[in-house]
Structures are given as structure tokens and as C-alpha cells.
Motif scaffolding. Sequence first.
Motif, short mmCIF file in Angstrom:
data_model
loop_
_atom_site.label_atom_id
_atom_site.label_comp_id
_atom_site.label_asym_id
_atom_site.label_seq_id
_atom_site.Cartn_x
_atom_site.Cartn_y
_atom_site.Cartn_z
N MET A 105 0.89 -1.01 -0.08
CA MET A 105 0.13 0.12 0.06
C MET A 105 1.01 1.24 -0.07
SD MET A 105 -3.08 1.09 2.27
CE MET A 105 -1.87 1.17 3.76
N GLU A 106 0.92 2.13 -1.19
CA GLU A 106 1.75 3.07 -1.04
C GLU A 106 1.21 4.16 -0.62
OE1 GLU A 106 4.37 3.87 -3.71
OE2 GLU A 106 4.72 1.72 -4.04
N GLN A 107 -0.03 4.57 -0.55
CA GLN A 107 -0.91 5.46 0.26
C GLN A 107 -2.32 5.31 0.24
OE1 GLN A 107 -0.14 9.24 -1.81
NE2 GLN A 107 -0.92 10.61 -0.25
N PHE A 108 -2.73 6.01 1.62
CA PHE A 108 -3.95 5.74 1.77
C PHE A 108 -4.45 7.10 2.41
CE2 PHE A 108 -7.20 3.49 5.23
CZ PHE A 108 -8.09 3.38 4.20
N GLY A 109 -5.53 7.60 1.52
CA GLY A 109 -5.80 8.94 1.95
C GLY A 109 -7.16 9.32 1.04
N THR A 110 -7.54 10.73 1.52
CA THR A 110 -8.86 11.16 0.31
C THR A 110 -8.04 11.26 -0.82
OG1 THR A 110 -8.28 13.45 0.82
CG2 THR A 110 -9.49 12.15 2.36
N PRO A 111 -9.01 11.46 -1.99
CA PRO A 111 -8.78 11.71 -3.35
C PRO A 111 -7.77 12.96 -3.29
CG PRO A 111 -11.02 10.81 -3.52
CD PRO A 111 -10.46 11.10 -2.04
N GLU A 112 -8.38 14.12 -2.42
CA GLU A 112 -7.56 15.19 -2.90
C GLU A 112 -6.19 15.06 -2.09
OE1 GLU A 112 -10.51 14.72 -1.28
OE2 GLU A 112 -11.93 15.76 -2.72
N GLU A 113 -5.88 14.22 -1.11
CA GLU A 113 -4.56 14.22 -0.32
C GLU A 113 -3.77 13.32 -1.43
OE1 GLU A 113 -5.97 13.87 4.37
OE2 GLU A 113 -5.77 12.25 3.20
N VAL A 114 -4.34 12.49 -2.00
CA VAL A 114 -3.35 11.45 -2.87
C VAL A 114 -3.08 12.17 -4.08
CG1 VAL A 114 -3.63 9.71 -4.52
CG2 VAL A 114 -4.58 9.34 -2.10
N TYR A 115 -4.01 13.09 -4.54
CA TYR A 115 -3.70 13.78 -5.86
C TYR A 115 -2.75 15.12 -5.43
CZ TYR A 115 -4.34 16.23 -10.43
OH TYR A 115 -4.18 16.71 -11.71
N ASN A 116 -3.05 15.58 -4.48
CA ASN A 116 -2.33 17.10 -4.10
C ASN A 116 -1.00 16.78 -3.52
OD1 ASN A 116 -4.32 18.84 -5.37
ND2 ASN A 116 -5.51 18.69 -3.45
N ARG A 117 -0.83 15.78 -2.89
CA ARG A 117 0.34 15.29 -2.08
C ARG A 117 0.75 13.77 -2.20
NH1 ARG A 117 2.86 18.76 1.12
NH2 ARG A 117 3.93 17.06 2.56
N PRO A 118 1.07 13.50 -3.40
CA PRO A 118 1.49 11.88 -3.43
C PRO A 118 2.70 11.50 -2.73
CG PRO A 118 1.86 13.39 -5.53
CD PRO A 118 1.23 14.01 -4.59
N ALA A 119 2.67 10.29 -2.00
CA ALA A 119 3.72 10.06 -1.12
C ALA A 119 4.66 9.43 -1.86
CB ALA A 119 3.01 8.67 -0.12
N THR A 120 4.66 9.03 -2.80
CA THR A 120 5.79 8.44 -3.90
C THR A 120 5.65 8.78 -5.40
OG1 THR A 120 4.51 6.30 -4.31
CG2 THR A 120 5.60 6.36 -2.28
N THR A 121 6.86 8.66 -5.91
CA THR A 121 6.64 8.90 -7.53
C THR A 121 5.43 7.82 -8.17
OG1 THR A 121 8.67 7.25 -7.61
CG2 THR A 121 9.13 9.64 -7.65
N PHE A 122 5.58 6.71 -7.56
CA PHE A 122 4.62 5.80 -8.17
C PHE A 122 3.18 6.32 -8.14
CE2 PHE A 122 1.03 2.76 -7.65
CZ PHE A 122 1.24 2.07 -8.94
N VAL A 123 2.82 6.76 -6.96
CA VAL A 123 1.58 7.30 -6.68
C VAL A 123 1.38 8.63 -7.62
CG1 VAL A 123 -0.28 8.73 -5.01
CG2 VAL A 123 1.02 6.64 -4.36
N ALA A 124 2.38 9.47 -7.88
CA ALA A 124 2.46 10.77 -8.45
C ALA A 124 2.18 10.48 -10.25
CB ALA A 124 3.82 11.41 -8.40
N SER A 125 2.72 9.62 -10.44
CA SER A 125 2.67 8.96 -12.00
C SER A 125 1.47 8.23 -12.19
CB SER A 125 3.78 8.30 -12.55
OG SER A 125 3.95 6.96 -11.60
N PHE A 126 0.95 7.47 -11.21
CA PHE A 126 -0.41 6.59 -11.34
C PHE A 126 -1.79 7.29 -11.30
CE2 PHE A 126 -3.65 3.53 -10.50
CZ PHE A 126 -3.27 2.62 -11.37
N MET A 127 -1.71 8.28 -10.26
CA MET A 127 -3.19 8.99 -9.93
C MET A 127 -3.13 10.17 -10.62
SD MET A 127 -4.39 6.72 -8.48
CE MET A 127 -6.00 7.81 -8.17
N GLY A 128 -3.85 10.59 -11.82
CA GLY A 128 -4.05 11.59 -12.41
C GLY A 128 -4.02 11.56 -13.88
N SER A 129 -4.93 11.92 -14.71
CA SER A 129 -4.98 11.82 -15.87
C SER A 129 -4.86 13.17 -16.70
CB SER A 129 -6.16 11.14 -16.50
OG SER A 129 -6.33 10.99 -17.77
#
Length: 339
Positions: free
Chosen positions: A216-240
Motif C-alpha cells: 500500500m503506497e498511500q491511503f488517503g482522500t482523493p484530494e490528499e493523494v492527488y495534491n500530496r502523492p507519497a511516492t513517485t509511483f502514486v504521482a505517476s499513477f494517479m492523475g490523467s
Amino acid sequence: MASLSFKNVVKRYGTGKNTVPVLHGVSAEIADHEFIVIVGPSGCGKSTLLRMVAGLEEVTEGEISIGGKVVNELEPSERDIAMVFQNYALYPHMSVFDNMAYGLKIARVPKEEIRTRVDKAAKILELGQLLGRKPRELSGGQRQRVAMGRAIVRQPQVFLFDEPLSNLDAKLRVQTRLEIQKLHRELGITSLFVTHDQVEAMTLAQRMMVMNAGRMEQFGTPEEVYNRPATTFVASFMGSPPMNLLSNAPNTDFGGAPGAILGIRPEHLLVGSTGWKVVVDTIEMLGAERLLYCRMGDEFLIVRTDESLSSAPTIGETLHVTPRPDRLHWFNSTTGQRL
């Protein structure tokens, strides 16, 4: 309805030298009434985790609790959950009513109560006029609503959705997402929803678990995950489109650290008369906005623009873009963790 808890949940297949690790110690606390989306690429372990909650896969290590009760050793029928599958799993010879009522009949629920529950679920899902039809007489979206209705009538503590929209076309996916949101508002049942579609995750989740290679790379609200991704994987995976991740961005005097990767969302690169010099390779027209796929030396980056630009960019054109200083993200270049 109940809370759901994962405590250092591990899943391995095989033994000895043939052991294949699938999940590597997932821990999370999910409150009663929450709608949680588990999102990640194929093979990340998201469906395995869902099937462990359902009792369809054994837990190798750790604990899964529903309503404060550890369910590791309980049979699926003893867990008070209802599952909606990707392929609907309807009985083709049964009517819509009988498909929705089947589980209740097996549980010996009285006929009057079965009728009441099915009618209520049919009203919520707008299936009232279809109760006498067979699955072959229904559209894909209607079949999926029947599958959800079959889960609703069970009145479970937890709903489990295993990529239920993946067989629908784009328009029906959007419509059914709205129906699922409405359903959760009305019923308030704790729900786990698995998908590989990050847009689906962002629009449905109250909180989301972003999975990668069994972790589990990150657990949070959509806003938290999008605005403050915990890792480069989350940053590159979440968002289109995904976040730009630059290893050698010029003039990175924005408060970064040596050996860091700079992340910047496409919508936070501003086209102007100064800034980084980029060359437009490809343009994707999306109506009121455009995505510019650009080269900057050895780096590639995406710039999102809208109709406010005085003139539309062209392929091969050189532009200047400036990242918004308040929207920069820095990651450790070795671990990928957010700095």
C-alpha cells in the motif's frame, strides 16, 4: 454495517523455495459507513486483498476484522458480506426477481420479507419494470444493476465490488458510477471497491488505497493523494494525464534538494514568454483544453493548456513554460519517497 480492519496482512502462495509473495503487510483502518476504493495496476494485489476479506483466499499472516471480529478462519457465508463481481454472475434461466431473491431463499427468509426486500432494492435501482425479464433481455448496465440488487437485498455489513464496471462502455461506466454513489448515500453500508481505473477511483472514493506490487503506497482522500502523492509511483499513477517527473530539470532553484526528482502536474505549467524552453512533439485536442506532449532536452513533459491562450500551439513549435512554485513536489531519487 461495520468497520473493517487490516493488520499486517500478508499473502503468499506456495511453500519453501517456491513461495510467491503477493501482499507484503497491508495495514489500514476503515470506519463504519466508509466507501473505500482499492486502486492499482494489474497484478498489484488489490483483488487478492478483496477476496481475502470475502473469505475466498486464505490469510497467510496478519488479521482481517469485520465489526471488531477477526474473520480469518470464518467461511464466506459467516462473514455477513455481499460481493458484486465483474462478470455479473447472474443465473441465465432465472428472472431478475429470482436472481435477486435467490440468496434469501437459500437462507430460508420468509416469502413476504423476500418480496419486500427485492421490491425495495428494485425501486432504488430503477429495476421495477424489469423484474420479470431474463438476463439475456437486459443491457450490460441493467445486468450490473441486478447484480448490485442481489447484494443489496442481503443487507450485509460490508459490500465488496470487484471491478464491477470494467465490462461496460464509457457512457454506462459514468452512469453506473453515479448510481453507486447514490446507492452508498442511501444505504451507508461500508464498501470496498476494487478498480485499476484511477478516474473511477478519484470520483467514487471517500478514501483510497493505492497499491503497487503488493504494497500500500498511500491511503488517503482523493484530494490528499492527488495534491500530496507519497511516492513517485502514486504521482505517476494517479492523475490523467500523470504528473511530470523530471530528473534533470533546468534552473531547479525552487527550494529542492540535491538528488531529488521534481514533480509538477501538467496543469501547473504556465505557458509564457520566459521559463523552460520546450519543443511541442504531439498535441491532444480535448475540446476546451489541449495536452501538449513536449521535449525539453532529454526530458519529456506534458503541458495542459486551455482556450485562454492567445494562439493555439503547433507541432514543432518552441514554447516557454514556467512551473508554479507553490505546486512543486520533490521526491527522493533513490527511494521514490516524498521529501
